[in-house]
Scaffold this active site. Structure first.
Site, short mmCIF file in Angstrom:
data_model
loop_
_atom_site.label_atom_id
_atom_site.label_comp_id
_atom_site.label_asym_id
_atom_site.label_seq_id
_atom_site.Cartn_x
_atom_site.Cartn_y
_atom_site.Cartn_z
N HIS A 28 22.94 1.76 -6.11
CA HIS A 28 21.95 2.83 -6.19
C HIS A 28 22.20 3.95 -5.19
O HIS A 28 21.32 4.78 -4.93
CB HIS A 28 20.53 2.26 -6.04
CG HIS A 28 19.96 1.85 -7.36
ND1 HIS A 28 20.69 1.13 -8.28
CD2 HIS A 28 18.75 2.08 -7.94
CE1 HIS A 28 19.95 0.94 -9.36
NE2 HIS A 28 18.77 1.51 -9.18
N ASP B 70 10.16 1.40 -1.58
CA ASP B 70 9.23 1.54 -2.71
C ASP B 70 9.76 0.81 -3.93
O ASP B 70 9.02 0.22 -4.69
CB ASP B 70 9.09 3.02 -3.10
CG ASP B 70 8.40 3.80 -2.01
OD1 ASP B 70 7.81 3.18 -1.12
OD2 ASP B 70 8.45 5.04 -2.06
N GLU C 14 1.99 6.54 2.72
CA GLU C 14 3.21 7.28 2.42
C GLU C 14 2.83 8.63 1.81
O GLU C 14 1.90 8.72 1.01
CB GLU C 14 4.09 6.49 1.45
CG GLU C 14 5.49 7.06 1.33
CD GLU C 14 6.46 6.07 0.71
OE1 GLU C 14 7.51 5.82 1.31
OE2 GLU C 14 6.18 5.56 -0.38
C1 FAD Z 1 15.49 4.73 -7.61
C2 FAD Z 1 15.77 4.63 -6.12
C3 FAD Z 1 14.71 4.34 -5.27
C4 FAD Z 1 14.94 4.25 -3.89
N1 FAD Z 1 13.88 3.99 -3.07
C5 FAD Z 1 14.07 3.91 -1.74
C6 FAD Z 1 12.97 3.67 -0.85
O1 FAD Z 1 11.84 3.56 -1.25
N2 FAD Z 1 13.25 3.57 0.47
C7 FAD Z 1 14.52 3.68 0.97
O2 FAD Z 1 14.71 3.55 2.17
N3 FAD Z 1 15.57 3.94 0.15
C8 FAD Z 1 15.37 4.06 -1.18
N4 FAD Z 1 16.44 4.34 -2.00
C9 FAD Z 1 17.76 4.50 -1.39
C10 FAD Z 1 18.41 3.11 -1.27
O3 FAD Z 1 17.78 2.37 -0.25
C11 FAD Z 1 19.88 3.21 -0.89
O4 FAD Z 1 20.54 3.98 -1.82
C12 FAD Z 1 20.49 1.79 -0.84
O5 FAD Z 1 21.74 1.87 -0.23
C13 FAD Z 1 20.65 1.26 -2.22
O6 FAD Z 1 20.86 -0.14 -2.17
P1 FAD Z 1 21.96 -0.76 -3.12
O7 FAD Z 1 21.81 -2.24 -3.05
O8 FAD Z 1 21.94 -0.15 -4.46
O9 FAD Z 1 23.26 -0.31 -2.30
P2 FAD Z 1 24.65 0.26 -2.81
O10 FAD Z 1 24.45 1.58 -3.45
O11 FAD Z 1 25.33 -0.76 -3.61
O12 FAD Z 1 25.39 0.43 -1.41
C14 FAD Z 1 24.91 1.40 -0.50
C15 FAD Z 1 25.76 1.43 0.77
O13 FAD Z 1 25.59 0.19 1.45
C16 FAD Z 1 26.84 -0.49 1.55
N5 FAD Z 1 26.56 -1.90 1.30
C17 FAD Z 1 26.04 -2.48 0.20
N6 FAD Z 1 25.90 -3.80 0.39
C18 FAD Z 1 26.35 -4.05 1.64
C19 FAD Z 1 26.46 -5.23 2.42
N7 FAD Z 1 26.10 -6.41 1.96
N8 FAD Z 1 26.98 -5.13 3.67
C20 FAD Z 1 27.35 -3.93 4.17
N9 FAD Z 1 27.27 -2.76 3.48
C21 FAD Z 1 26.76 -2.83 2.23
C22 FAD Z 1 27.72 0.11 0.47
O14 FAD Z 1 29.10 -0.03 0.76
C23 FAD Z 1 27.26 1.56 0.50
O15 FAD Z 1 27.83 2.24 1.58
C24 FAD Z 1 16.24 4.45 -3.36
C25 FAD Z 1 17.31 4.74 -4.23
C26 FAD Z 1 17.07 4.83 -5.59
C27 FAD Z 1 18.22 5.17 -6.49
#
Ligand code: FAD
Length: 328
Positions: free
Chosen positions: A81, A142, A253
């Site tokens: 994400h 969220d 929020e």
């Molecule tokens: C619809 C939507 C809603 C969101 N809502 C919020 C919110 O309410 N609050 C908020 O704070 N953020 C929010 N976000 C942002 C979100 O927290 C970040 O984009 C987060 O990184 C996404 O998590 P993911 O598991 O998809 O990570 P990914 O997109 O898969 O990875 C994100 C980053 O983290 C690294 N990473 C992933 N897993 C690991 C691991 N196990 N160890 C080390 N590094 C790792 C990846 O290499 C990359 O750099 C939102 C994003 C979206 C798209």
């Protein structure tokens, strides 16, 4: 053992020869070249589907031993994400952390409860698991279909952050695979540099394979309030007042609403659409609006006390207030 330099063509063979519980995929790699932002598409050389932490450690140790000449980069991918390709690795290795999410979660009850989870686990699953014990993490995002490792690599911010801090402030311990392929436990007291580097480190200081996360009793019921403002100054004044008040909400929020129809329609649907008085309040005429989302946790026998809470705290003359009650 000294490794000989490998040409890029030989790297897949060397990866395939590693003793793993999981596997590399060199063909089904396209999903690892996309993310929520849909702006960057970097194809990796391979996707690692680990079945154990040692699969990740073995792979990274191997890449470390190949040396910089291999030019292989590694990126952990949680739920993908990110918006700007952060979980992608151009011609490198993407580690599909969701493969690890099958590892068992352990919830510990008692005075200072916590849950021990895989870095690839989704927060929604952490919630469902801890609710079995009447517990829940203190700080949320969220949206809960994000991975533990993914949000701990950022910050993890939501309406509880004003009280508990972001998610990265509610972690007791991490298990991390470092850039050399070592599996290291770290916390505030042990390997603190690594701990604070990895938390909020955008995946640049190691891969989070396990996290121990602080819990608290989950509320039985929630009073949920949305307040819509047209005046920025009043919106900010209310928000600052609520955040700094001693007896306040459990979730606060603020949002800026610039969407001309979508979000407002979503709000309108919370009221009876047949009621023209209520529906008219949500005409924005293209203006920017401001929204406070608030929640008060309570037990069913406290409903009278909770019913009075908003009257004390919100400047109602300049806001539209929508209230709902939900079982947690
Ligand atoms: C619809 C939507 C809603 C969101 N809502 C919020 C919110 O309410 N609050 C908020 O704070 N953020 C929010 N976000 C942002 C979100 O927290 C970040 O984009 C987060 O990184 C996404 O998590 P993911 O598991 O998809 O990570 P990914 O997109 O898969 O990875 C994100 C980053 O983290 C690294 N990473 C992933 N897993 C690991 C691991 N196990 N160890 C080390 N590094 C790792 C990846 O290499 C990359 O750099 C939102 C994003 C979206 C798209």
């Amino acid at each position: 053992m000294r490794y000989q330099p490998l040409s890029f063509l030989n790297i897949p063979y060397s990866l395939k020869s590693l003793p793993l519980n999981g596997h590399f995929d060199f063909d089904e790699i396209h999903h690892a070249a996309s993310d929520f932002g849909n702006r960057y598409q970097f194809l990796p050389l391979a996707v690692l589907h680990p079945k154990s932490v040692s699969d990740i450690a073995t792979t990274i140790r191997h890449i470390w031993q190949l040396g910089p000449g291999s030019e292989l980069t590694v990126a952990a991918r949680g739920h993908g994400h990110s918006l700007q390709g952060q979980a992608q690795a151009h011609r490198g290795i993407v580690v599909n952390m969701k493969s690890l999410s099958g590892l068992k979660m352990h919830t510990y009850t008692g005075k200072h409860p916590y849950v021990d989870v895989s870095g690839g686990e989704l927060w929604i699953n952490v919630l469902h698991e801890t609710l079995k014990y009447g517990l829940a993490p203190k700080s949320w995002t969220d949206y809960l279909y994000l991975s533990v490792g993914g949000t701990l690599s950022n910050a993890g911010i939501s309406g509880q952050s004003f009280r508990h801090g972001p998610q990265i402030s509610n972690v007791h311990q991490l298990e991390v695979v470092t850039g050399k392929g070592e599996v290291v436990n770290c916390s505030e007291k042990k390997n603190a540099d690594l701990f604070y580097g990895v938390l909020g480190g955008l995946g640049q200081f190691g891969i989070i394979t396990r996290a121990i996360i602080s819990l608290e009793p989950a509320p039985k019921m929630v009073k949920w309030i949305r307040v819509l403002y047209s005046d920025f100054a009043t919106f900010v004044r209310d928000q600052e007042h609520l955040i700094s008040a001693e007896k306040t909400f459990d979730y606060i929020e603020g949002f800026v609403i610039i969407n001309k129809t979508g979000l407002l329609n979503n709000w309108r649907s919370s009221f009876n659409p047949q009621d023209p008085v209520q529906a008219r309040q949500f005409e924005s005429d293209g203006r920017t609006l401001f929204c406070l989302e608030l929640a008060k946790n309570f037990n069913p026998d406290e409903i009278d006390i909770v019913n009075n809470v908003r009257h004390v705290m919100i400047n109602q003359s300049s806001a539209i207030v929508l209230i709902r009650y939900s079982n947690f």
